[in-house]
Scaffold this motif. Structure first.
Motif, PDB file in Angstrom:
ATOM      1  N   GLU A  53       0.825  -1.203   0.000  1.00 39.18           N
ATOM      2  CA  GLU A  53       0.000   0.000   0.000  1.00 39.18           C
ATOM      3  C   GLU A  53       0.861   1.255   0.000  1.00 39.18           C
ATOM      4  N   ARG A  57       0.778   3.869  -2.983  1.00 37.11           N
ATOM      5  CA  ARG A  57       0.441   5.254  -2.641  1.00 37.11           C
ATOM      6  C   ARG A  57       1.466   6.218  -3.225  1.00 37.11           C
ATOM      7  N   ARG A  60       0.616   6.618  -6.795  1.00 39.18           N
ATOM      8  CA  ARG A  60      -0.540   7.519  -6.993  1.00 39.18           C
ATOM      9  C   ARG A  60      -0.155   8.973  -6.799  1.00 39.18           C
ATOM     10  N   GLU A 231     -10.247   4.239  -8.140  1.00 45.61           N
ATOM     11  CA  GLU A 231     -10.598   3.492  -6.929  1.00 45.61           C
ATOM     12  C   GLU A 231     -10.194   4.266  -5.684  1.00 45.61           C
ATOM     13  N   TRP A 232      -8.985   4.813  -5.689  1.00 46.02           N
ATOM     14  CA  TRP A 232      -8.520   5.616  -4.564  1.00 46.02           C
ATOM     15  C   TRP A 232      -9.375   6.877  -4.407  1.00 46.02           C
ATOM     16  N   TYR A 233      -9.675   7.536  -5.498  1.00 46.98           N
ATOM     17  CA  TYR A 233     -10.455   8.779  -5.457  1.00 46.98           C
ATOM     18  C   TYR A 233     -11.861   8.513  -4.908  1.00 46.98           C
ATOM     19  N   GLU A 235     -12.840   6.178  -2.954  1.00 47.01           N
ATOM     20  CA  GLU A 235     -12.757   5.865  -1.529  1.00 47.01           C
ATOM     21  C   GLU A 235     -12.466   7.113  -0.707  1.00 47.01           C
TER      22      GLU A 235
END
Length: 238
Positions: A53, A57, A60, A231-233, A235
């Motif tokens: 992760e 990260r 990202r 997906e990150w956005y 969440e």
């Protein structure tokens, strides 16, 4: 004098000889009985979920693969494998909030390129104004067929919502006769949230900055990287 003996990892044979080193510098051996070429006692190399992760990260946060490989000592092939794992089969819809009766969708597109600037690809995204989540996205050309592909990916609960797009011609065949869809100008403010999403995308993914050398080398990797960010956005805004 103590003589150290080694056994083949495959058959347990003692008939082995040294045979160079692996890419990581570990001593390799060749078994003359079974023909195996392997490291005798390989060190376990694995990454915990927390380490994965942290590395994703960093990716990202606009870190390039080369920079991440240097900082974390991870192979770019391993990073590519993590990006691909599960993201081709999973749907963005799995992490969405439930649709409500008065939801409004904003549809817009943003272009980038694969390998060279003349090979343009358009990211089309549909965003829910209430939740700020990206309901669906698709990457392709700017045709009506790509727009129709985007509409087919929208979850059933959101299909009854009011939607807005700009005046680009490819929207007309898809939404012809649909009273819940309206085409508006950029200055109307009806597309403000999806445009803000594209602004966030440019900040986080260098491949979406048009004057950049961080271009995608394949459309598949462009899709997987975009999906990771979406997906990150989704969440993060919940």
């Amino acid at each position: 004098m103590i003589k150290e003996t080694h056994e083949c990892r495959e058959r347990g044979s003692l008939n082995i000889v040294k045979n160079g080193h692996s890419a990581s510098g570990s001593q390799q051996y060749h078994c003359k009985d079974c023909g195996a070429h392997k490291v005798l006692d390989p060190e376990p190399r694995g990454y915990s979920e927390e380490e994965k992760e942290k590395i994703l990260r960093a990716y990202r946060e606009r870190g390039s693969k080369r920079a991440i490989s240097r900082i974390f000592g991870i192979s770019r092939n391993t990073l590519n494998r993590w990006l691909k794992k599960g993201r081709e089969s999973e749907s963005v819809a799995d992490g969405l909030q439930q649709a409500e009766e008065n939801d409004v969708l904003e549809l817009d597109e943003y272009w980038t390129y694969v390998r060279k600037r003349s090979n343009k690809r358009w990211l089309r995204a549909q965003l829910c104004r209430r939740t700020r989540q990206v309901v669906a996205f698709v990457i392709g050309d700017r045709s009506a067929e790509t727009c129709a592909r985007l509409w087919s990916r929208i979850p059933e609960g959101y299909r009854q919502a009011t939607s807005f797009s700009d005046f680009w011609k490819s929207y007309r065949p898809v939404f012809a006769g649909d009273p819940s869809h309206r085409q508006v100008g950029k200055s109307s403010g009806e597309l403000a949230h999806v445009e803000r999403f594209f602004g966030r995308l440019r900040q986080k993914l260098a491949r979406y900055v048009r004057r950049t050398r961080a271009a995608s080398q394949s459309e598949r990797m462009l899709h997987l990287t975009t999906k990771l960010f979406v997906e990150w956005y989704n969440e993060a805004v919940t």
